[in-house]
Design a protein around this motif. Structure first.
Motif, short mmCIF file in Angstrom:
data_model
loop_
_atom_site.label_atom_id
_atom_site.label_comp_id
_atom_site.label_asym_id
_atom_site.label_seq_id
_atom_site.Cartn_x
_atom_site.Cartn_y
_atom_site.Cartn_z
N GLY A 239 7.13 9.22 36.85
CA GLY A 239 6.61 8.06 36.08
C GLY A 239 5.28 8.54 35.49
N THR A 240 4.84 9.28 35.68
CA THR A 240 3.79 10.49 34.80
C THR A 240 4.04 10.10 33.36
N VAL A 241 3.36 9.58 32.72
CA VAL A 241 3.14 9.32 31.19
C VAL A 241 2.91 10.67 30.42
N PHE A 242 3.63 11.11 29.83
CA PHE A 242 3.43 11.75 29.17
C PHE A 242 3.14 11.74 27.52
N MET A 243 2.39 12.01 26.16
CA MET A 243 2.62 11.61 24.87
C MET A 243 1.85 12.83 24.34
N GLY A 244 2.34 13.42 22.90
CA GLY A 244 2.31 14.01 22.13
C GLY A 244 0.99 14.12 20.87
N TYR A 245 0.04 14.89 20.96
CA TYR A 245 -0.32 14.81 20.14
C TYR A 245 -0.35 15.19 17.95
N HIS A 246 -0.68 14.71 17.43
CA HIS A 246 -0.61 15.61 16.48
C HIS A 246 -1.53 16.71 15.66
N SER A 247 -2.35 16.75 16.14
CA SER A 247 -3.78 18.01 15.63
C SER A 247 -2.90 18.62 16.84
N GLY A 248 -3.39 20.42 16.40
CA GLY A 248 -3.80 20.80 17.90
C GLY A 248 -2.28 21.30 18.83
N SER A 249 -1.17 20.40 17.92
CA SER A 249 0.46 20.75 18.89
C SER A 249 -0.03 20.22 20.69
N TRP A 250 -0.80 19.60 20.99
CA TRP A 250 -1.23 18.83 22.07
C TRP A 250 0.07 18.24 23.33
N ILE A 251 0.14 18.27 24.09
CA ILE A 251 0.34 17.95 25.63
C ILE A 251 -0.70 16.98 26.06
N TYR A 252 -0.32 15.46 26.59
CA TYR A 252 -1.47 14.48 27.21
C TYR A 252 -0.68 14.09 28.23
N LYS A 253 -1.28 13.68 29.24
CA LYS A 253 -1.29 13.00 30.28
C LYS A 253 -1.99 12.12 30.94
N TYR A 254 -1.00 10.97 31.53
CA TYR A 254 -2.13 10.10 31.33
C TYR A 254 -1.68 9.27 32.55
N ASP A 255 -3.19 9.29 33.28
CA ASP A 255 -3.07 8.72 34.53
C ASP A 255 -4.09 7.34 35.45
N GLU A 256 -3.20 6.53 35.40
CA GLU A 256 -4.08 4.38 34.92
C GLU A 256 -5.45 5.19 36.37
N ASN A 257 -4.87 5.47 36.85
CA ASN A 257 -6.28 6.46 37.99
C ASN A 257 -7.23 6.97 37.68
N THR A 258 -6.71 8.08 36.59
CA THR A 258 -7.67 9.53 36.58
C THR A 258 -8.06 9.01 34.63
N GLY A 259 -6.93 8.71 33.73
CA GLY A 259 -7.24 8.95 32.60
C GLY A 259 -6.60 9.90 31.49
N PHE A 260 -7.13 10.23 31.02
CA PHE A 260 -6.55 11.61 30.46
C PHE A 260 -6.47 12.70 30.83
N ALA A 261 -5.81 13.53 29.89
CA ALA A 261 -6.21 14.83 30.97
C ALA A 261 -5.06 15.51 29.38
N SER A 262 -5.53 16.93 28.89
CA SER A 262 -4.94 17.59 28.23
C SER A 262 -3.84 18.96 29.35
N MET A 263 -2.79 18.64 28.67
CA MET A 263 -1.72 19.60 29.45
C MET A 263 -1.49 21.21 28.55
N PHE A 264 -0.72 21.18 27.31
CA PHE A 264 -0.60 21.93 26.42
C PHE A 264 -1.21 22.26 25.60
N GLN A 265 -0.25 23.31 24.90
CA GLN A 265 -0.45 23.24 23.12
C GLN A 265 0.75 24.27 22.31
N LEU A 266 1.51 23.27 21.89
CA LEU A 266 2.51 23.83 21.16
C LEU A 266 2.37 25.40 20.68
#
Length: 445
Positions: free
Chosen positions: A258-285
């Motif tokens: 149920g973890t939420v992941f997002m794709g970010y245009h600049s830097g080709s980042w994949i982010y993770k969102y957690d309702e308790n801890t907020g946003f965290a960067s995961m890796f770049q393509l």
């Protein structure tokens, strides 16, 4: 010799005869059980769904419950069994490959393989599910409802089809989220009714279906980059902004955690969102030279059924990535280019990086692990096997149009979204035709 002796002697002979007969009978039964079966030929060697195969051989037995027939590992429906002939029906969604007969139960089963592979011919047909008449915003019965630039599709937990429609920086009332349920089209969120959103990129749902996650391109006006709406009865409302980050182009909820992941245009980042801890960067393509892809316009993030493999579509770089996901640690690894030629727009079927795409957009995965991609610039739907073999599934390369019928002859106009429905049909957001198209297998041979 008295009568008693005669009777005893006769009884002895009878007993011996019975024992001998029983011995040979058992021996015959053992030989019958141990007789090896074999195959000779089968026909036809090509066909589609509902094709009836006749499989010839010997010593098959007659128990239909002890016989299985598979094509490329997928089970056909056995219709009849005799000692020398088996008939089996090809099922929907099968594929080309070796034909096997399995007699008995594993691990003791006999597995027989024919020399000739079966060639599966797909009977895919394209039809228009919704829209396609003219651009518009009309809600109501599907026969009269109209769409405006559908770009992204997702099926909700309520078995309803949710549609994201594109917007325009100057005409923001064309951006919205709409839903098809009970053969009616309804608008759920209209950009002109909110200051938060203007160009909605994608949506997804929490595992319980109670939260809708929304990403919005706030560079095209609207202050929200990422936010939610919550379920209220049959509707979703209470739009809340969780981030004003611009350039967020995709969102995906992990099917297991149920973890939420997002794709970010600049830097080709994949982010993770957690309702308790907020946003965290995961890796770049990566790019194709061992560096980082500076800009990606990530249009789709797709996990397989197990949640351990993820595919990421980079529209700007015209490629699809593949990576591993660890369910225990929540980390990604082995991120690599999977299909397409990095930074090169074009059209070519083939293996891995020899293939070419033109602005690939949303993707989805079938039960066999094949990835389907809306190839916008080529006006086609492409399919990629788990091994990376790319082929054209529907549409005619470089021919924009609105033609239903056989998938290989059908025409699309800038398809951007696609998603498998609960009926196993593939639904396509046909952007410039203002339509939702439907691809499904014909029941005929």
């Amino acid at each position: 010799m008295n009568t008693k002796d005669l009777l005893n002697k006769s009884s002895l002979w009878v007993t011996l005869l019975i024992m001998v007969a029983a011995f040979y009978a058992c021996n015959d039964n053992d030989q019958a059980k141990n007789m090896k079966a074999g195959v000779t030929e089968y026909s036809p060697v090509t066909g589609g769904r509902s094709t009836l195969l006749t499989l010839n051989g010997y010593n098959f037995g007659t128990d239909i419950n002890r016989v299985k027939v598979t094509i490329n590992g997928k089970e056909a429906l056995v219709k009849s069994v005799s000692n020398e002939i088996i008939t089996a029906e090809v099922q929907k969604g099968m594929s080309s490959g070796l034909v096997r007969i399995i007699l008995g139960e594993r691990p003791d089963a006999q597995v027989l393989i024919y020399d000739t592979e079966f060639t599966y011919i797909s009977n895919q047909l394209v039809s228009t599910f919704l829209g396609g008449k003219e651009e518009g915003e009309t809600d109501g019965e599907l026969s009269v409802a109209t769409l405006s630039k559908p770009r992204y599709l997702i099926w909700g937990k309520d078995n309803a089809l949710y549609i994201v429609e594109d917007g325009n920086a100057e005409i923001n009332d064309m951006a919205c989220i709409r839903r098809v349920k009970d053969n009616r089209l309804t608008t759920l969120l209209k950009a002109s009714d909110s200051e938060l959103v203007q160009r909605i990129r994608a949506i997804d749902f929490s595992l319980d279906g109670n939260t809708m996650y929304i990403v919005n391109d706030n560079d095209a006006r609207g202050t929200m980059g990422f936010g939610t709406m919550t379920k209220n009865g049959e509707e979703y409302d209470n739009l809340i902004s969780l981030s004003e980050q611009s350039g967020v182009t995709s969102v995906k909820v992990h099917p297991i955690s149920g973890t939420v992941f997002m794709g970010y245009h600049s830097g080709s980042w994949i982010y993770k969102y957690d309702e308790n801890t907020g946003f965290a960067s995961m890796f770049q393509l990566p790019d194709d030279k061992g560096g980082i892809a500076s800009k990606g316009n990530i249009n789709s993030i797709v996990f397989d059924e197990s949640g351990t493999t993820v595919y990421i579509v980079s529209r700007k770089n015209h490629v699809i990535y593949k990576a591993k996901y660890d369910l225990v640690t929540g980390n990604f690894s082995d991120v690599k280019l999977f299909a397409g030629s990095f930074g090169i727009k074009g059209y070519a079927d083939g293996m891995g990086n020899d293939a070419k795409f033109s602005d690939p957009c949303q993707a989805d995965i079938d039960q066999e692990g094949n990835l389907y991609v809306a190839d916008r610039g080529n006006h086609c739907i492409r399919v990629i096997t788990p091994e990376g073999d790319v082929s054209t599934y529907a549409g005619v390369y470089n021919k924009a149009g609105m033609v239903d019928g056989i998938a290989s002859q059908a025409e699309f106009n800038n398809p951007e979204g696609l998603q498998f429905g609960p009926d196993d049909a593939l639904y396509v957001a046909d952007y410039s035709n203002y339509a939702i198209r439907k691809i499904e297998e014909s029941s005929g041979q």
